[in-house]
Design a protein around this motif. Structure first.
Motif, PDB file in Angstrom:
ATOM      1  N   ALA A  55      -2.308   7.509   3.437  1.00 46.15           N
ATOM      2  CA  ALA A  55      -1.741   6.409   4.217  1.00 46.15           C
ATOM      3  C   ALA A  55      -0.684   5.666   3.409  1.00 46.15           C
ATOM      4  O   ALA A  55       0.355   5.277   3.928  1.00 46.15           O
ATOM      5  CB  ALA A  55      -2.851   5.454   4.655  1.00 46.15           C
ATOM      6  N   ALA A  56      -0.950   5.512   2.127  1.00 46.15           N
ATOM      7  CA  ALA A  56      -0.014   4.769   1.281  1.00 46.15           C
ATOM      8  C   ALA A  56       1.281   5.526   1.020  1.00 46.15           C
ATOM      9  O   ALA A  56       2.264   4.960   0.574  1.00 46.15           O
ATOM     10  CB  ALA A  56      -0.686   4.433  -0.050  1.00 46.15           C
ATOM     11  N   THR A  57       1.250   6.810   1.285  1.00 48.50           N
ATOM     12  CA  THR A  57       2.459   7.589   1.027  1.00 48.50           C
ATOM     13  C   THR A  57       3.053   8.151   2.306  1.00 48.50           C
ATOM     14  O   THR A  57       4.058   8.856   2.264  1.00 48.50           O
ATOM     15  CB  THR A  57       2.158   8.750   0.064  1.00 48.50           C
ATOM     16  N   GLY A  58       2.401   7.866   3.413  1.00 48.80           N
ATOM     17  CA  GLY A  58       2.959   8.297   4.682  1.00 48.80           C
ATOM     18  C   GLY A  58       2.813   9.770   4.979  1.00 48.80           C
ATOM     19  O   GLY A  58       3.620  10.337   5.692  1.00 48.80           O
TER      20      GLY A  58
END
Lengths: 239, 239
Positions: A55-58
């Motif tokens: 999620a933090a890196t898409g």
DNA sequence: GTTTGTGAAGTCATTCACAGCT
DNA sequence: AGCTGTGAATGACTTCACAAAC
């Protein structure tokens, strides 16, 4: 492949993993993972699940796990990945354990901004040489580095261990500069000039063209407005 | 969860309407074709074969033909493509027939360089607004444009028809600026900050992270040195 | 229970190779 | 002759889905 930790890296004779030929798509994502891990680390987190990191890196979590698995990095089922260990592993794969030495050629506005961009040294890229062909720029001092005549580039590459060249000249000069770099032994080039560089095999070139990025946005913008009449939004699962 | 962070390079998050539904990979190449056509045009060439144009842009000629065919552009068998006509066609597809209006937010070194980068206006991107949050920077004059307080951004977007936002702030501020842009109605963002932006569907984000490019080069550098001597260089891929 | 690791399936992108036009 | 346009083949990348591990 549960190669356990051990690892701090460096170039062991034993191949810890297949890292030799990683798909380009994977390599592109590694710096992003690394950045997110750094952020997590600063927040005091020491374990992270693929879901959270993804999620933090898409990206999709399955892809993240597959990427990491290809690196030989491994997590613990039911728990997640060790933040520090994973960051070290990725850094090792990217070859960030030793600092790189960078020369910037072309110190117009863009080159000067690059020379002063703190993000480079923060991530281990030492800018050690600035070169230009314009007598009006040669001799100028940028944060303690003096701009030298591009005629001195080849010697500097050899004497100062420069291994990455950043080309920020006008397009017309870029190929010439690339030739100089290649002849001097540089095998990694980051090209900001709007042109395609011809280089021998074995030399890696990456190109960043700022106007191209805007043109791609323009396309989306344009077609969004065209779509108003049709209103047919194609629903595709948005991450 | 509105996490839509659009990926690094490639990936279209935007929902284009039916007619303009081109694969992202094709769109990425169009600006490159356009640039090569411009160069040819300046040299007085008025017809070009797919083979020649492909060489000038570093792609395979079959791919070029397929790309153009998808645009609805067509050449003449036995002859080639009309340079001016093809350029006009591509420009139209990219929506470059009308100039875009760009705001840059964050005028540190990078933002200032972007503000002065001639390549933007040369290719039809008018920089009409500069914004920063730092009182030490607000009020500064850059080539005739005054840096305004970011608090005025939303009003400027509406009053001045800004449709593209360029974020050149530190990472910590980027999401906030993106929110401001999106709330004001901007649907195209170019992000230079090292972080993933969350934006609603329909907003296109492209990210350029200069350090990431260097890290990718570092990977190649690293693996060249520890690869087998008979290195098989795989093709480098351009975003 | 949670989360990894990975075969299998699916989707997208590129190259090949040649028919067909000029 | 030369060159485009495109089906078919190939290859690359991503996502799904679930068994195995904790």
């Amino acid at each position: 492949m549960t190669t356990t930790g051990e690892g701090t890296d460096q170039r062991a004779a034993a191949p810890p993993a297949a890292a030799g030929d990683l798909p380009a798509a994977v390599v592109r994502r590694l710096p992003e993972y690394l950045r997110a891990l750094g952020t997590l680390s600063e927040s005091g987190v020491d374990t992270v699940s693929s879901e959270t990191l993804a999620a933090a890196t898409g990206v999709n979590s399955a892809m993240l796990r597959k990427d990491l698995s290809q690196l030989g990095a491994s997590g613990m089922r039911g728990v997640g990945y060790n933040v520090a260990g994973l960051a070290a592993h990725i850094a090792a794969v990217l070859g960030l354990t030793k600092d790189s030495r960078v020369a910037i050629i072309g110190l117009g506005h863009l080159g000067q901004a690059l020379a002063r961009y703190p993000g480079f040294s923060e991530r281990g890229f030492d800018i050690v040489g600035l070169f230009d062909a314009d007598p009006g720029i040669i001799g100028r001092d940028l944060d303690g580095l003096r701009v030298r005549d591009v005629a001195l580039l080849a010697a500097a590459v050899r004497d100062e261990g420069i291994n990455i060249g950043v080309i920020a000249t006008p397009g017309a000069a870029a190929q010439h500069v690339a030739d100089l770099l290649v002849d001097a032994g540089v095998t990694s080039i980051l090209n900001f000039a709007p042109c395609v560089l011809a280089v021998p095999p074995g030399v890696a070139v990456r190109k960043v063209d700022l106007a191209v990025e805007l043109q791609i946005l323009s396309f989306h913008e344009h077609h969004k407005s065209l779509g108003r009449s049709e209103t047919q939004i194609n629903k595709r699962r948005e991450r």
